[in-house]
Design an enzyme around this catalytic site. Structure first.
Site, PDB file in Angstrom:
ATOM      1  N   SER A   1       0.835  -1.209   0.000  1.00  0.00           N
ATOM      2  CA  SER A   1       0.000   0.000   0.000  1.00  0.00           C
ATOM      3  C   SER A   1       0.864   1.252   0.000  1.00  0.00           C
TER       4      SER A   1
ATOM      5  N   PRO B   1     -15.534  11.383   4.639  1.00  0.00           N
ATOM      6  CA  PRO B   1     -16.353  10.622   5.591  1.00  0.00           C
ATOM      7  C   PRO B   1     -17.708  10.221   4.997  1.00  0.00           C
TER       8      PRO B   1
ATOM      9  N   LEU C   1      -4.015 -24.827   8.199  1.00  0.00           N
ATOM     10  CA  LEU C   1      -3.052 -24.729   9.304  1.00  0.00           C
ATOM     11  C   LEU C   1      -3.678 -24.990  10.674  1.00  0.00           C
TER      12      LEU C   1
ATOM     13  N   GLY D   1      -5.663  11.978  -1.230  1.00  0.00           N
ATOM     14  CA  GLY D   1      -6.936  12.231  -0.558  1.00  0.00           C
ATOM     15  C   GLY D   1      -8.092  12.340  -1.531  1.00  0.00           C
TER      16      GLY D   1
ATOM     17  N   GLU E   1      -9.786   1.245  -3.158  1.00  0.00           N
ATOM     18  CA  GLU E   1      -9.592   1.335  -4.621  1.00  0.00           C
ATOM     19  C   GLU E   1     -10.809   0.798  -5.367  1.00  0.00           C
TER      20      GLU E   1
HETATM   21  P1  TGC Z   1     -18.664   8.536 -14.143  1.00  0.00           P
HETATM   22  O1  TGC Z   1     -19.753   9.499 -14.516  1.00  0.00           O
HETATM   23  O2  TGC Z   1     -18.768   7.110 -14.561  1.00  0.00           O
HETATM   24  O3  TGC Z   1     -17.262   9.098 -14.658  1.00  0.00           O
HETATM   25  C1  TGC Z   1     -16.855  10.429 -14.418  1.00  0.00           C
HETATM   26  C2  TGC Z   1     -15.716  10.749 -15.390  1.00  0.00           C
HETATM   27  O4  TGC Z   1     -14.595   9.902 -15.097  1.00  0.00           O
HETATM   28  C3  TGC Z   1     -14.283   9.097 -16.254  1.00  0.00           C
HETATM   29  N1  TGC Z   1     -13.879   7.782 -15.747  1.00  0.00           N
HETATM   30  C4  TGC Z   1     -12.609   7.376 -15.753  1.00  0.00           C
HETATM   31  N2  TGC Z   1     -11.495   7.964 -16.219  1.00  0.00           N
HETATM   32  C5  TGC Z   1     -10.350   7.286 -16.064  1.00  0.00           C
HETATM   33  N3  TGC Z   1     -10.294   6.077 -15.471  1.00  0.00           N
HETATM   34  C6  TGC Z   1     -11.384   5.463 -14.981  1.00  0.00           C
HETATM   35  N4  TGC Z   1     -11.289   4.287 -14.352  1.00  0.00           N
HETATM   36  C7  TGC Z   1     -12.623   6.112 -15.119  1.00  0.00           C
HETATM   37  N5  TGC Z   1     -13.902   5.808 -14.752  1.00  0.00           N
HETATM   38  C8  TGC Z   1     -14.659   6.849 -15.147  1.00  0.00           C
HETATM   39  C9  TGC Z   1     -15.555   9.049 -17.062  1.00  0.00           C
HETATM   40  O5  TGC Z   1     -15.277   8.772 -18.402  1.00  0.00           O
HETATM   41  C10 TGC Z   1     -16.079  10.461 -16.846  1.00  0.00           C
HETATM   42  O6  TGC Z   1     -15.297  11.322 -17.658  1.00  0.00           O
HETATM   43  P2  TGC Z   1     -15.939  12.676 -18.268  1.00  0.00           P
HETATM   44  O7  TGC Z   1     -14.872  13.220 -19.155  1.00  0.00           O
HETATM   45  O8  TGC Z   1     -17.178  12.249 -19.000  1.00  0.00           O
HETATM   46  O9  TGC Z   1     -16.238  13.561 -17.095  1.00  0.00           O
HETATM   47  O10 TGC Z   1     -18.493   8.657 -12.562  1.00  0.00           O
HETATM   48  P3  TGC Z   1     -19.468   8.231 -11.390  1.00  0.00           P
HETATM   49  O11 TGC Z   1     -19.634   9.437 -10.522  1.00  0.00           O
HETATM   50  O12 TGC Z   1     -20.707   7.588 -11.937  1.00  0.00           O
HETATM   51  O13 TGC Z   1     -18.607   7.150 -10.579  1.00  0.00           O
HETATM   52  C11 TGC Z   1     -18.165   5.989 -11.203  1.00  0.00           C
HETATM   53  C12 TGC Z   1     -17.483   4.994 -10.197  1.00  0.00           C
HETATM   54  C13 TGC Z   1     -18.451   4.554  -9.136  1.00  0.00           C
HETATM   55  C14 TGC Z   1     -17.075   3.801 -11.019  1.00  0.00           C
HETATM   56  C15 TGC Z   1     -16.232   5.588  -9.599  1.00  0.00           C
HETATM   57  O14 TGC Z   1     -16.429   6.798  -9.034  1.00  0.00           O
HETATM   58  C16 TGC Z   1     -15.485   4.651  -8.675  1.00  0.00           C
HETATM   59  O15 TGC Z   1     -14.588   3.972  -9.153  1.00  0.00           O
HETATM   60  N6  TGC Z   1     -15.782   4.594  -7.325  1.00  0.00           N
HETATM   61  C17 TGC Z   1     -14.945   3.878  -6.384  1.00  0.00           C
HETATM   62  C18 TGC Z   1     -14.145   4.909  -5.604  1.00  0.00           C
HETATM   63  C19 TGC Z   1     -12.735   4.476  -5.357  1.00  0.00           C
HETATM   64  O16 TGC Z   1     -12.215   3.567  -5.989  1.00  0.00           O
HETATM   65  N7  TGC Z   1     -12.077   5.155  -4.445  1.00  0.00           N
HETATM   66  C20 TGC Z   1     -10.711   4.870  -4.172  1.00  0.00           C
HETATM   67  C21 TGC Z   1     -10.107   5.906  -3.255  1.00  0.00           C
HETATM   68  S1  TGC Z   1      -8.345   5.840  -3.212  1.00  0.00           S
HETATM   69  C22 TGC Z   1      -7.990   4.459  -2.359  1.00  0.00           C
HETATM   70  O17 TGC Z   1      -8.798   3.661  -1.991  1.00  0.00           O
HETATM   71  C23 TGC Z   1      -6.562   4.256  -2.098  1.00  0.00           C
HETATM   72  S2  TGC Z   1      -6.199   2.862  -1.164  1.00  0.00           S
HETATM   73  C24 TGC Z   1      -4.567   2.879  -1.483  1.00  0.00           C
HETATM   74  C25 TGC Z   1      -3.739   1.868  -0.814  1.00  0.00           C
HETATM   75  O18 TGC Z   1      -3.525   1.953   0.412  1.00  0.00           O
HETATM   76  O19 TGC Z   1      -3.193   1.009  -1.562  1.00  0.00           O
HETATM   77  P1  FAD Z   2     -19.286   2.931   0.947  1.00  0.00           P
HETATM   78  O1  FAD Z   2     -19.076   3.640  -0.330  1.00  0.00           O
HETATM   79  O2  FAD Z   2     -20.139   3.565   1.984  1.00  0.00           O
HETATM   80  O3  FAD Z   2     -19.843   1.478   0.618  1.00  0.00           O
HETATM   81  C1  FAD Z   2     -20.435   0.628   1.614  1.00  0.00           C
HETATM   82  C2  FAD Z   2     -21.022  -0.592   0.898  1.00  0.00           C
HETATM   83  O4  FAD Z   2     -22.008  -0.167  -0.049  1.00  0.00           O
HETATM   84  C3  FAD Z   2     -19.973  -1.347   0.079  1.00  0.00           C
HETATM   85  O5  FAD Z   2     -20.187  -2.734   0.185  1.00  0.00           O
HETATM   86  C4  FAD Z   2     -20.222  -0.895  -1.353  1.00  0.00           C
HETATM   87  O6  FAD Z   2     -19.850  -1.870  -2.320  1.00  0.00           O
HETATM   88  C5  FAD Z   2     -21.733  -0.701  -1.327  1.00  0.00           C
HETATM   89  N1  FAD Z   2     -22.180   0.244  -2.362  1.00  0.00           N
HETATM   90  C6  FAD Z   2     -21.878   1.565  -2.475  1.00  0.00           C
HETATM   91  N2  FAD Z   2     -22.437   2.083  -3.571  1.00  0.00           N
HETATM   92  C7  FAD Z   2     -23.093   1.080  -4.194  1.00  0.00           C
HETATM   93  C8  FAD Z   2     -23.862   0.967  -5.395  1.00  0.00           C
HETATM   94  N3  FAD Z   2     -24.021   2.019  -6.219  1.00  0.00           N
HETATM   95  N4  FAD Z   2     -24.373  -0.244  -5.710  1.00  0.00           N
HETATM   96  C9  FAD Z   2     -24.182  -1.325  -4.920  1.00  0.00           C
HETATM   97  N5  FAD Z   2     -23.480  -1.285  -3.771  1.00  0.00           N
HETATM   98  C10 FAD Z   2     -22.932  -0.100  -3.423  1.00  0.00           C
HETATM   99  N6  FAD Z   2      -9.206   6.429   0.153  1.00  0.00           N
HETATM  100  C11 FAD Z   2      -8.403   7.421  -0.340  1.00  0.00           C
HETATM  101  O7  FAD Z   2      -8.879   8.382  -0.951  1.00  0.00           O
HETATM  102  N7  FAD Z   2      -7.047   7.368  -0.164  1.00  0.00           N
HETATM  103  C12 FAD Z   2      -6.443   6.334   0.504  1.00  0.00           C
HETATM  104  O8  FAD Z   2      -5.222   6.313   0.621  1.00  0.00           O
HETATM  105  C13 FAD Z   2      -7.265   5.304   1.055  1.00  0.00           C
HETATM  106  N8  FAD Z   2      -6.718   4.316   1.813  1.00  0.00           N
HETATM  107  C14 FAD Z   2      -7.538   3.431   2.462  1.00  0.00           C
HETATM  108  C15 FAD Z   2      -6.991   2.536   3.391  1.00  0.00           C
HETATM  109  C16 FAD Z   2      -7.829   1.667   4.100  1.00  0.00           C
HETATM  110  C17 FAD Z   2      -7.240   0.750   5.109  1.00  0.00           C
HETATM  111  C18 FAD Z   2      -9.217   1.646   3.827  1.00  0.00           C
HETATM  112  C19 FAD Z   2     -10.133   0.694   4.539  1.00  0.00           C
HETATM  113  C20 FAD Z   2      -9.761   2.530   2.914  1.00  0.00           C
HETATM  114  C21 FAD Z   2      -8.934   3.437   2.237  1.00  0.00           C
HETATM  115  N9  FAD Z   2      -9.473   4.410   1.375  1.00  0.00           N
HETATM  116  C22 FAD Z   2      -8.671   5.400   0.843  1.00  0.00           C
HETATM  117  C23 FAD Z   2     -10.928   4.540   1.229  1.00  0.00           C
HETATM  118  C24 FAD Z   2     -11.546   3.498   0.306  1.00  0.00           C
HETATM  119  O9  FAD Z   2     -11.276   3.802  -1.037  1.00  0.00           O
HETATM  120  C25 FAD Z   2     -13.056   3.472   0.587  1.00  0.00           C
HETATM  121  O10 FAD Z   2     -13.213   2.831   1.852  1.00  0.00           O
HETATM  122  C26 FAD Z   2     -13.817   2.734  -0.483  1.00  0.00           C
HETATM  123  O11 FAD Z   2     -13.790   3.445  -1.718  1.00  0.00           O
HETATM  124  C27 FAD Z   2     -15.283   2.471  -0.086  1.00  0.00           C
HETATM  125  O12 FAD Z   2     -15.871   3.624   0.448  1.00  0.00           O
HETATM  126  P2  FAD Z   2     -16.650   3.550   1.863  1.00  0.00           P
HETATM  127  O13 FAD Z   2     -15.768   2.892   2.847  1.00  0.00           O
HETATM  128  O14 FAD Z   2     -17.155   4.919   2.155  1.00  0.00           O
HETATM  129  O15 FAD Z   2     -17.863   2.559   1.607  1.00  0.00           O
END
Ligand code: TGC
Ligand code: FAD
Length: 393
Positions: free
Chosen positions: A99, A142, A347, A138, A372
């Site tokens: 990570s 929340p 195990l 970031g 992610e």
């Molecule tokens: P949507 O309307 O589908 O798209 C908005 C705009 O974004 C473009 N797009 C992408 N572009 C590049 N790569 C992708 N994978 C893309 N997916 C969508 C899309 O074409 C559009 O572009 P434009 O030009 O038309 O504006 O967006 P939505 O609001 O419906 O959301 C889509 C959704 C749910 C798939 C997306 O928001 C999502 O992936 N949600 C999950 C959030 C997430 O992954 N958060 C991660 C936070 S960081 C983290 O967790 C780090 S952990 C790190 C560690 O410790 O290793």
């Molecule tokens: P929620 O979005 O509230 O989801 C809760 C449940 O609802 C999930 O099961 C989800 O699948 C479901 N759900 C949500 N929407 C839908 C839908 N449309 N249809 C069906 N089911 C749905 N974020 C960063 O920005 N930077 C980081 O460095 C980072 N590091 C992290 C490290 C750790 C240890 C953890 C636990 C998280 C980290 N995150 C980070 C945040 C992480 O990306 C979010 O936890 C993740 O994207 C899910 O968001 P949430 O926890 O708010 O869950």
């Protein structure tokens, strides 16, 4: 308790033959470094819920920070398969260490390299590559996790700087990061990226405690209380959710390789244990139920290895789609978490102790399957890709 690392990587389909000599050298270098520097200490740090900060310099030296960033900015200039292999070898030891490296590489260096000005690249990238600077990313808030476009963190124009307000939650590396790549809305409501530096007044990073997962990784919040950020810290042109989501493509790709590392480690551990542990007068590996588990493990590992290798080739050619990356992240984390859970059962009672890595891997993957993009979000991404129908909203 420090234990001897006996790891031998499974390679049932001779996937090594698909790797170049350079990729194999990188793999062996990281594997040896992990065995020497990380394996002996990781359980102590996980038990204490502490990130081993002293390994940062070593991570920089083995090229784990920004492996595919060009050398002129301090990166190693490697290809995408090499990046994946590094993530696999680090996560083989612990998801929290991977990570830290993948946040630094894909979520901090990648956006600065891809969206930053020349001054931003020169100022930050070389120091991030060595670990002199550590970064965090970031996006999550929340009240806005899976749905980042609803974020409320925002900034307002104030002459030569902007005023940033809001909060980010669940941020890996936050408690010790020197800089944060932050996604926030401007006055027009567009999502923009900016670099916030530790020490800017009103910027704090409280640590998140009480995790049962990813205990060797530091997680925290980013709190912005009227933080004055110079305009020169804003990424000049990228606007909208595609900015942060492009970074996630890179990190999710690395996770697909990394999660497989946990499965490979658990398989290796479970196989060795099953051959050594005698019950009813035989090694437990002689029982059909245990063989079924091990046979299924190696099958899923092999499928996962082929998936990420092919994805790496597509990424090297600039052809991998976000939906293909999403599938690999979801599949490899899901299959790996099942392998870790079942390995723990092989195990028996020993599986719950820190004499073995399986329980730690299993608990770590509960974070990896959520961050992610959750498993369900990735299912919906594939669903939308193949049907053309958006089922998120
Ligand atoms: P949507 O309307 O589908 O798209 C908005 C705009 O974004 C473009 N797009 C992408 N572009 C590049 N790569 C992708 N994978 C893309 N997916 C969508 C899309 O074409 C559009 O572009 P434009 O030009 O038309 O504006 O967006 P939505 O609001 O419906 O959301 C889509 C959704 C749910 C798939 C997306 O928001 C999502 O992936 N949600 C999950 C959030 C997430 O992954 N958060 C991660 C936070 S960081 C983290 O967790 C780090 S952990 C790190 C560690 O410790 O290793
Ligand atoms: P929620 O979005 O509230 O989801 C809760 C449940 O609802 C999930 O099961 C989800 O699948 C479901 N759900 C949500 N929407 C839908 C839908 N449309 N249809 C069906 N089911 C749905 N974020 C960063 O920005 N930077 C980081 O460095 C980072 N590091 C992290 C490290 C750790 C240890 C953890 C636990 C998280 C980290 N995150 C980070 C945040 C992480 O990306 C979010 O936890 C993740 O994207 C899910 O968001 P949430 O926890 O708010 O869950």
């Amino acid at each position: 308790m420090a234990r001897t690392d006996l790891y031998q990587a499974p390679d049932y389909y001779a996937i090594d033959d698909l790797l170049t000599d350079e990729q194999k050298l990188i793999r062996d270098t990281v594997r040896n470094w992990v065995k020497k520097e990380l394996s002996p200490i990781i359980d102590d740090y996980a038990q204490r819920a502490e990130f081993p900060k002293h390994i940062i310099k070593g991570l920089g030296e083995i090229g784990a920070f920004g492996p595919y960033i060009p050398q002129e900015y301090g990166g190693a200039g490697l290809d995408q398969i090499s990046y994946g292999i590094i993530m696999q070898e680090l996560e083989r030891c612990d998801s929290g260490i991977r990570s830290t490296a993948s946040v630094q590489s894909s979520l901090v260096m990648y956006p600065i390299y891809s969206f930053g000005t020349e001054e931003q690249k020169r100022k930050y990238l070389p120091k991030l590559a060595t670990g002199e600077f550590m970064g965090c990313f970031g996006l999550t808030e929340p009240d806005h996790g899976s749905d980042p476009s609803s974020m409320i963190t925002n900034f307002k124009d104030a002459g030569d700087h902007v005023i940033l307000n809001g909060a980010k939650m669940w941020i890996s590396n936050a408690p010790f990061a020197d800089i944060a790549v932050v996604w926030a809305k401007d006055e027009a409501g567009d999502i923009r990226g900016l670099v916030v530096e530790r020490g800017m007044e009103g910027f704090t990073t409280p640590e998140t405690h009480g995790k049962w997962s990813l205990r060797a990784s530091a997680t925290g919040e980013l709190v912005f209380d009227n933080v004055k950020v110079p305009k020169e810290n804003i990424f000049p042109t990228i606007k909208g959710l595609k900015g942060p989501l492009s970074c996630l493509n890179s990190a999710r790709y690395g996770i697909a390789w990394g999660a497989l590392g946990t499965a490979m480690d658990c398989y290796d551990t479970a196989l060795r244990y099953a051959k050594e542990r005698i019950q009813f007068g035989k090694p437990i590996a002689a029982f059909q139920l245990q063989q079924k588990k091990l046979a299924e493990f190696i099958t899923e590992i092999t499928k996962g290895q082929l998936l990420v290798w092919r994805l790496g080739v597509l990424r090297n050619e600039g052809k991998a789609t976000p939906a293909q990356i999403s599938m690999a992240k979801r599949n490899n984390v899901y299959e790996s978490i099942k392998i870790c859970r079942e390995s723990r059962q092989i195990l028996g009672g020993m599986g719950i102790t820190d004499e073995y890595s399986v329980m730690r891997h299993m608990a770590n993957l509960e974070s990896v399957i959520t961050y992610e993009g959750t498993h369900d979000i990735h299912l919906l991404i594939t669903g939308m890709d193949i049907t053309g129908i958006n089922a998120f909203k």
